[in-house]
Scaffold this motif. Structure first.
Motif, PDB file in Angstrom:
ATOM      1  N   TYR A  40       7.091   0.632 -13.882  1.00  0.00           N
ATOM      2  CA  TYR A  40       7.149  -0.789 -14.241  1.00  0.00           C
ATOM      3  C   TYR A  40       8.519  -1.403 -13.956  1.00  0.00           C
ATOM      4  O   TYR A  40       8.619  -2.461 -13.319  1.00  0.00           O
ATOM      5  N   PHE A  41       9.591  -0.748 -14.429  1.00  0.00           N
ATOM      6  CA  PHE A  41      10.924  -1.342 -14.287  1.00  0.00           C
ATOM      7  C   PHE A  41      11.363  -1.416 -12.823  1.00  0.00           C
ATOM      8  O   PHE A  41      11.988  -2.398 -12.405  1.00  0.00           O
ATOM      9  N   GLU A  42      11.047  -0.396 -12.050  1.00  0.00           N
ATOM     10  CA  GLU A  42      11.390  -0.439 -10.623  1.00  0.00           C
ATOM     11  C   GLU A  42      10.607  -1.538  -9.921  1.00  0.00           C
ATOM     12  O   GLU A  42      11.137  -2.229  -9.042  1.00  0.00           O
ATOM     13  N   ARG A  43       9.361  -1.731 -10.308  1.00  0.00           N
ATOM     14  CA  ARG A  43       8.544  -2.811  -9.744  1.00  0.00           C
ATOM     15  C   ARG A  43       9.168  -4.170 -10.055  1.00  0.00           C
ATOM     16  O   ARG A  43       9.257  -5.043  -9.190  1.00  0.00           O
ATOM     17  N   GLU A  44       9.624  -4.329 -11.285  1.00  0.00           N
ATOM     18  CA  GLU A  44      10.269  -5.582 -11.695  1.00  0.00           C
ATOM     19  C   GLU A  44      11.570  -5.802 -10.923  1.00  0.00           C
ATOM     20  O   GLU A  44      11.844  -6.905 -10.445  1.00  0.00           O
ATOM     21  N   ASN A  45      12.383  -4.759 -10.814  1.00  0.00           N
ATOM     22  CA  ASN A  45      13.670  -4.881 -10.119  1.00  0.00           C
ATOM     23  C   ASN A  45      13.492  -5.248  -8.656  1.00  0.00           C
ATOM     24  O   ASN A  45      14.206  -6.117  -8.121  1.00  0.00           O
ATOM     25  N   LEU A  46      12.549  -4.588  -7.995  1.00  0.00           N
ATOM     26  CA  LEU A  46      12.320  -4.874  -6.578  1.00  0.00           C
ATOM     27  C   LEU A  46      11.718  -6.257  -6.396  1.00  0.00           C
ATOM     28  O   LEU A  46      12.024  -6.944  -5.413  1.00  0.00           O
ATOM     29  N   GLY A  47      10.880  -6.685  -7.330  1.00  0.00           N
ATOM     30  CA  GLY A  47      10.322  -8.032  -7.262  1.00  0.00           C
ATOM     31  C   GLY A  47      11.409  -9.088  -7.377  1.00  0.00           C
ATOM     32  O   GLY A  47      11.410 -10.088  -6.649  1.00  0.00           O
ATOM     33  N   GLU A  73       4.048  -5.676  -3.807  1.00  0.00           N
ATOM     34  CA  GLU A  73       4.721  -5.117  -4.962  1.00  0.00           C
ATOM     35  C   GLU A  73       4.895  -3.606  -4.833  1.00  0.00           C
ATOM     36  O   GLU A  73       4.148  -2.932  -4.129  1.00  0.00           O
ATOM     37  N   TYR A  74       5.895  -3.086  -5.531  1.00  0.00           N
ATOM     38  CA  TYR A  74       6.171  -1.657  -5.548  1.00  0.00           C
ATOM     39  C   TYR A  74       4.976  -0.905  -6.119  1.00  0.00           C
ATOM     40  O   TYR A  74       4.488  -1.213  -7.206  1.00  0.00           O
ATOM     41  N   LEU A  75       4.479   0.065  -5.347  1.00  0.00           N
ATOM     42  CA  LEU A  75       3.314   0.874  -5.736  1.00  0.00           C
ATOM     43  C   LEU A  75       2.164  -0.021  -6.199  1.00  0.00           C
ATOM     44  O   LEU A  75       1.538   0.210  -7.238  1.00  0.00           O
ATOM     45  N   GLU A  76       1.908  -1.013  -5.396  1.00  0.00           N
ATOM     46  CA  GLU A  76       0.879  -2.008  -5.712  1.00  0.00           C
ATOM     47  C   GLU A  76      -0.485  -1.340  -5.906  1.00  0.00           C
ATOM     48  O   GLU A  76      -0.911  -0.513  -5.105  1.00  0.00           O
ATOM     49  N   CYS A  82       0.842  -1.205   0.000  1.00  0.00           N
ATOM     50  CA  CYS A  82       0.000   0.000   0.000  1.00  0.00           C
ATOM     51  C   CYS A  82       0.876   1.254   0.000  1.00  0.00           C
ATOM     52  O   CYS A  82       1.735   1.412   0.868  1.00  0.00           O
ATOM     53  N   TYR A  83       0.661   2.132  -0.960  1.00  0.00           N
ATOM     54  CA  TYR A  83       1.437   3.367  -1.110  1.00  0.00           C
ATOM     55  C   TYR A  83       0.842   4.456  -0.215  1.00  0.00           C
ATOM     56  O   TYR A  83      -0.296   4.869  -0.399  1.00  0.00           O
ATOM     57  N   LYS A  84       1.647   4.908   0.780  1.00  0.00           N
ATOM     58  CA  LYS A  84       1.156   5.952   1.672  1.00  0.00           C
ATOM     59  C   LYS A  84       2.307   6.670   2.367  1.00  0.00           C
ATOM     60  O   LYS A  84       3.415   6.142   2.498  1.00  0.00           O
ATOM     61  N   VAL A  85       2.010   7.882   2.814  1.00  0.00           N
ATOM     62  CA  VAL A  85       2.938   8.677   3.615  1.00  0.00           C
ATOM     63  C   VAL A  85       2.205   9.012   4.906  1.00  0.00           C
ATOM     64  O   VAL A  85       1.125   9.613   4.875  1.00  0.00           O
ATOM     65  N   ALA A  86       2.782   8.622   6.037  1.00  0.00           N
ATOM     66  CA  ALA A  86       2.047   8.808   7.295  1.00  0.00           C
ATOM     67  C   ALA A  86       2.990   8.830   8.491  1.00  0.00           C
ATOM     68  O   ALA A  86       4.042   8.194   8.483  1.00  0.00           O
ATOM     69  N   TRP A  87       2.587   9.589   9.514  1.00  0.00           N
ATOM     70  CA  TRP A  87       3.242   9.450  10.806  1.00  0.00           C
ATOM     71  C   TRP A  87       2.912   8.058  11.337  1.00  0.00           C
ATOM     72  O   TRP A  87       1.837   7.522  11.075  1.00  0.00           O
ATOM     73  N   GLU A  88       3.843   7.494  12.072  1.00  0.00           N
ATOM     74  CA  GLU A  88       3.665   6.138  12.598  1.00  0.00           C
ATOM     75  C   GLU A  88       2.359   6.035  13.391  1.00  0.00           C
ATOM     76  O   GLU A  88       2.058   6.848  14.256  1.00  0.00           O
ATOM     77  N   ASN A  89       1.550   5.022  13.018  1.00  0.00           N
ATOM     78  CA  ASN A  89       0.270   4.726  13.680  1.00  0.00           C
ATOM     79  C   ASN A  89      -0.769   5.835  13.528  1.00  0.00           C
ATOM     80  O   ASN A  89      -1.685   5.952  14.344  1.00  0.00           O
ATOM     81  N   GLN A  90      -0.622   6.656  12.483  1.00  0.00           N
ATOM     82  CA  GLN A  90      -1.583   7.728  12.225  1.00  0.00           C
ATOM     83  C   GLN A  90      -2.191   7.556  10.835  1.00  0.00           C
ATOM     84  O   GLN A  90      -1.675   6.821  10.001  1.00  0.00           O
ATOM     85  N   GLU A  91      -3.294   8.252  10.590  1.00  0.00           N
ATOM     86  CA  GLU A  91      -3.894   8.246   9.257  1.00  0.00           C
ATOM     87  C   GLU A  91      -2.921   8.891   8.259  1.00  0.00           C
ATOM     88  O   GLU A  91      -2.252   9.864   8.588  1.00  0.00           O
ATOM     89  N   PRO A  92      -2.828   8.355   7.034  1.00  0.00           N
ATOM     90  CA  PRO A  92      -1.873   8.903   6.059  1.00  0.00           C
ATOM     91  C   PRO A  92      -2.312  10.235   5.470  1.00  0.00           C
ATOM     92  O   PRO A  92      -3.461  10.662   5.640  1.00  0.00           O
TER      93      PRO A  92
END
Length: 365
Positions: free
Chosen positions: A270-277, A259-262, A138-148
């Motif tokens: 796409y390529f970064e997703r493949e590389n990280l996979g 997956e990256y930015l699932e 899940c792609y998100k930016v958040a303080w720890e244990n807070q809503e993103p």
């Protein structure tokens, strides 16, 4: 107390602003400059919380001066002061805290001071928290244990993801327009880019994210401070001197939660997703080898099964599974797996198992 620096090539304008600001006991003026080059040089040491900066100066454009100031003092807020309003869009692209037109009125300045004062305690309240950036799963930016963070629009969210993927390097305006607004009218695309940068910075500010944690320069260079960014941590572990240790591999597996930015349909990812996979799959294979050596066969089988589900054509996975079943005496599992693998590659690829795998299978039979 808010430490402020004033920069204007016209000395009367500088003195006039000083006079107005001295009515606010919360503001401490620690520097006044008619030369923006000297101001930039000294602001790095002064570290003011706000700089009141004229845009139209002969020695250096205020927009360029602001960019240099933010590079040396990323926590500093910029308030542009000018007699001209044609710079407004460019100023907000740089994420000025405010934009005041000359002549400055006390009423208008009070609103600016109020904005400065409102922002200051936010950072202090958030200072002891951990900012997490998750792109694996899940792609998100958040303080720890807070809503993103809730982004203003999907395109704003995508723009931040692209800057994040390319963190630490300058990005041209043309590259961003080509990657994110390829099919849009050029003038409309530029406005959307400017708005996107503005709303990213606005969202970060309102969420209480200090520029020491996330900053974006005028060259669209996103820089990260002490944040918990899963992709960065995964690469750090992979490049470390103890990358093949059991503890490191287990931490890498925990970090990769998906997956990256699932779920995000970003073509440029796409390529970064493949590389990280692939990195994750290699991590599981290395883990399984260590578990087999330590006779932890259930764990080894679990990791190899995960890789097989993601990439059943990887020969080393079938080889390790056959060896594992040989160690555990599970002949029936070995036969079922080999037959399933043989059928799959014949139907999908039109090939047979290599000689090494076939000989291993024969030794188990």
């Amino acid at each position: 107390m808010i430490k402020a620096v004033l920069v204007d090539d016209e000395r009367p304008a500088l003195r006039g602003l000083e006079f107005l600001l001295k009515k606010y006991p919360e503001i401490l003026i620690i520097g006044m400059y008619t030369n923006p080059l000297k101001a930039i040089e000294e602001i790095g040491q002064l570290k003011p919380q706000v700089v009141f900066l004229d845009i139209n100066m002969p020695q250096l454009r205020g927009i360029d001066a602001a960019s240099s100031i933010l590079d040396t003092s990323p926590d500093t807020d910029i308030v542009f002061v000018t007699a001209f309003d044609q710079y407004a869009i460019e100023a907000f692209e740089l994420h000025a805290l405010d934009y005041i037109l000359k002549p400055i009125t006390p009423h208008r300045l009070s609103k600016t001071v109020e904005r400065v004062m409102q922002k200051k305690p936010i950072v202090q309240e958030r200072g002891d928290r951990i900012l997490q950036i998750k792109c694996l799963g899940c792609y998100k930016v958040a303080w720890e244990n807070q809503e993103p963070i809730k982004w203003r629009a999907e395109k704003t969210k995508e723009l931040f993801a692209y800057l994040l993927q390319n963190q630490g390097r300058d990005i041209s305006k043309d590259e961003l327009l080509d990657k994110l607004w390829e099919e849009d009218d050029p003038d409309k695309a530029i406005r959307q880019l400017y708005n996107g940068i503005y709303y990213i910075r606005k969202a970060l500010e309102e969420y209480g994210v200090d520029r020491s944690l996330i900053s974006i320069s005028s060259n669209y260079n996103l820089k990260l401070g002490a944040v918990d960014y899963d992709v960065r941590r995964l690469y750090e572990l992979e490049r470390s001197n103890h990358a093949d240790s059991l503890e490191t591999l287990e931490e890498m597996e925990v970090i990769y939660t998906g997956e990256y930015l699932e779920g995000e349909d970003y073509q440029w990812a796409y390529f970064e997703r493949e590389n990280l996979g692939k990195l994750y799959q290699q991590c599981l294979i290395k883990l399984s080898r260590q578990y087999i050596e330590k006779k932890r066969f259930e764990k080894a089988e679990s990791k190899l099964t995960k890789v097989y589900i993601k990439n059943p054509y990887e020969e080393i996975v079938t080889e390790l599974l056959l060896k594992l079943y040989m160690e555990t005496g599970e002949k029936s599992k070995a036969v079922r797996h080999f037959n399933s693998y043989s059928k799959l590659i014949k139907e999908d690829l039109g090939i047979k198992p290599n000689d090494k795998l076939y000989e291993l299978y024969q030794s188990i039979k």
